[in-house]
Design a protein around this motif. Structure first.
Motif: not given
Length: 199
Positions: A110-124
């Motif tokens: 549940e992404s921070v921007l919209d809980p209806g969406y999933t986020s995949v955050e790829c960090w260096a």
């Protein structure tokens, strides 16, 4: 604290398994550890060529809001990647690709921007790798293509230092813009352009 730059992909929950499979396709072909077995919240199961918290034990996300992955990914060489490889040592592989890792991924179901969406955050993982994320056109291309191939609605480049996030992909098209700019004065204005996640 060093620089922590990331590419953040937003997609419908039903597309998470496809996005993870597409990430796996970017992994080096050889592996020193066994595949990581993942059970996603909807029950989908897959094996990934990564670790989670540097372990290979199965991970059940059916009761979790997040999944953390430790990844090495292959990118087509460009000038920035070649310069990084000369300084840091990853060799140019067959097919003209360069292995970069670790890259850390945080999947928020549940992404921070919209809980209806999933986020995949790829960090260096390091400041130098963060600078590479900023300079390499092929790393940006790989993450925007990953977004497109996975049905994602948005890809952002986030410097994590208070600078405006750059929008690289939006609703099926490459895009150049920033959050806090004229078109998207804030996060709400950006996420308001995304379609209903159920459709």
């Amino acid at each position: 604290m060093g620089l922590i730059y990331s590419y953040d992909i937003y997609l419908r929950p039903r597309d998470v398994a496809r996005a993870l499979a597409n990430l796996a396709a970017l992994a080096p072909p050889e592996r020193a550890v066994p595949p990581l077995e993942i059970t996603l919240p909807g029950g989908d199961r897959l094996a990934l060529p990564f670790t989670s918290d540097f372990k290979s034990e199965p991970v059940d996300c059916s009761t979790s809001n997040t999944l953390e992955l430790d990844m090495s990914l292959m990118f087509d060489a460009d000038d920035a990647l070649r310069e990084y490889a000369q300084a840091k040592g990853p060799e140019l592989q067959a097919g003209g690709r360069i292995r970069i890792g670790y890259i850390y991924a945080m999947i928020r179901f549940e992404s921070v921007l919209d809980p209806g969406y999933t986020s995949v955050e790829c960090w260096a993982a390091t400041s130098e790798m963060s600078r590479l994320f900023a300079r390499s056109t092929n790393i940006r291309k790989a993450f925007t293509e990953l977004t497109a191939d996975s049905g994602g609605v948005c890809c952002l480049f986030d410097t994590g230092d208070g600078a405006p996030e750059q929008v690289c992909w939006l609703n099926g098209e490459p895009f150049q813009g920033i959050v806090s700019g004229p078109r998207f004065p804030d996060w709400r204005a950006l996420s308001a352009t995304w379609p209903d996640p159920e459709k």
